[in-house]
Design an enzyme around this catalytic site. Sequence first.
Site, PDB file in Angstrom:
ATOM      1  N   ASN A  47     -32.315 -21.103  31.636  1.00 25.31           N
ATOM      2  CA  ASN A  47     -32.113 -22.373  31.286  1.00 25.31           C
ATOM      3  C   ASN A  47     -33.075 -22.723  32.683  1.00 25.31           C
ATOM      4  O   ASN A  47     -32.663 -22.316  33.586  1.00 25.31           O
ATOM      5  CB  ASN A  47     -30.386 -22.938  30.986  1.00 25.31           C
ATOM      6  N   GLU A  49     -33.760 -25.857  34.274  1.00 21.42           N
ATOM      7  CA  GLU A  49     -33.004 -27.995  34.114  1.00 21.42           C
ATOM      8  C   GLU A  49     -34.127 -29.021  35.174  1.00 21.42           C
ATOM      9  O   GLU A  49     -35.237 -27.777  35.997  1.00 21.42           O
ATOM     10  CB  GLU A  49     -31.478 -27.703  35.007  1.00 21.42           C
ATOM     11  N   CYS A  58     -33.435 -24.894  27.533  1.00 20.33           N
ATOM     12  CA  CYS A  58     -32.089 -23.741  27.399  1.00 20.33           C
ATOM     13  C   CYS A  58     -32.777 -22.481  27.446  1.00 20.33           C
ATOM     14  O   CYS A  58     -33.714 -22.020  27.065  1.00 20.33           O
ATOM     15  CB  CYS A  58     -31.680 -23.580  26.142  1.00 20.33           C
ATOM     16  N   GLU A  60     -32.194 -19.326  25.370  1.00 24.72           N
ATOM     17  CA  GLU A  60     -32.054 -18.976  24.590  1.00 24.72           C
ATOM     18  C   GLU A  60     -33.800 -19.115  23.959  1.00 24.72           C
ATOM     19  O   GLU A  60     -34.263 -18.936  23.407  1.00 24.72           O
ATOM     20  CB  GLU A  60     -31.432 -19.545  23.186  1.00 24.72           C
ATOM     21  N   CYS A  89     -25.993 -23.520  21.581  1.00 23.37           N
ATOM     22  CA  CYS A  89     -25.837 -25.560  21.338  1.00 23.37           C
ATOM     23  C   CYS A  89     -26.667 -25.545  20.540  1.00 23.37           C
ATOM     24  O   CYS A  89     -27.622 -24.562  19.604  1.00 23.37           O
ATOM     25  CB  CYS A  89     -27.046 -25.879  22.596  1.00 23.37           C
ATOM     26  N   CYS A  92     -30.480 -24.828  19.527  1.00 23.36           N
ATOM     27  CA  CYS A  92     -30.843 -23.485  20.007  1.00 23.36           C
ATOM     28  C   CYS A  92     -31.140 -22.539  18.499  1.00 23.36           C
ATOM     29  O   CYS A  92     -31.452 -21.327  17.864  1.00 23.36           O
ATOM     30  CB  CYS A  92     -29.673 -22.576  21.284  1.00 23.36           C
TER      31      CYS A  92
HETATM   32  N1  THU Z   1     -27.342 -24.196  28.403  1.00 20.63           N
HETATM   33  C1  THU Z   1     -29.020 -22.866  27.853  1.00 20.63           C
HETATM   34  O1  THU Z   1     -29.167 -22.414  27.811  1.00 20.63           O
HETATM   35  N2  THU Z   1     -28.052 -22.711  26.089  1.00 20.63           N
HETATM   36  C2  THU Z   1     -27.565 -23.116  25.433  1.00 20.63           C
HETATM   37  O2  THU Z   1     -27.286 -22.749  24.217  1.00 20.63           O
HETATM   38  C3  THU Z   1     -26.384 -24.251  26.089  1.00 20.63           C
HETATM   39  C4  THU Z   1     -26.687 -24.962  27.559  1.00 20.63           C
HETATM   40  C5  THU Z   1     -27.775 -24.454  29.612  1.00 20.63           C
HETATM   41  C6  THU Z   1     -29.054 -26.058  29.422  1.00 20.63           C
HETATM   42  C7  THU Z   1     -28.250 -26.755  30.596  1.00 20.63           C
HETATM   43  O3  THU Z   1     -28.810 -26.229  31.866  1.00 20.63           O
HETATM   44  C8  THU Z   1     -26.822 -25.906  30.682  1.00 20.63           C
HETATM   45  O4  THU Z   1     -27.098 -25.240  30.179  1.00 20.63           O
HETATM   46  C9  THU Z   1     -25.919 -26.837  30.636  1.00 20.63           C
HETATM   47  O5  THU Z   1     -25.824 -27.316  29.267  1.00 20.63           O
END
Ligand code: THU
Length: 139
Positions: A47, A49, A58, A60, A89, A92
């Site tokens: 991920n 940010e 994300c 994935e 999520c 994804c």
């Molecule tokens: N996140 C992912 O990388 N994948 C997911 O399927 C769920 C959330 C990340 C996004 C963000 O940087 C952190 O997790 C918290 O939501």
Amino acid sequence: MTLTKQEKQALIDLANTARQRAYAPYSNYPVGAALRTRTGRLYTGVNVENAAYPQTMCAERVAIFKAVSEGEMEFEVITIVTDNGGSPCGGCRQVMAEFGLDTIVILADGSGKLTKETTVRELLPDSFTPDRLGKQVNN
Ligand code: THU
């Protein structure tokens, strides 16, 4: 398609190592992904940010977009590692569904322990897939 225990653990370890490169200063929730394609190629993702929070991507999707951008669109398995074995999520799940409902999804926690093995089909029932648009692609 069946994966051996060793193959699963190798993918988990790859995702967990990638996870160290997550850029998650806001959530402190690093996520690592490892994607294996039909041709056997491996793509990792983390991920990433952003101070403007919605611009976050994300893990994935990073892995999937890396693969697609290299011409790989048929996936066997995606492994996702988080501190607590968190599930992907909705966004994804939708992106995974685009490239095949039978892709295996393996979840693991930060210790490298497999916590769940499932498929995109199970994670996203009644999904909106390319065939809904009359497209015959991966599903
Ligand atoms: N996140 C992912 O990388 N994948 C997911 O399927 C769920 C959330 C990340 C996004 C963000 O940087 C952190 O997790 C918290 O939501």
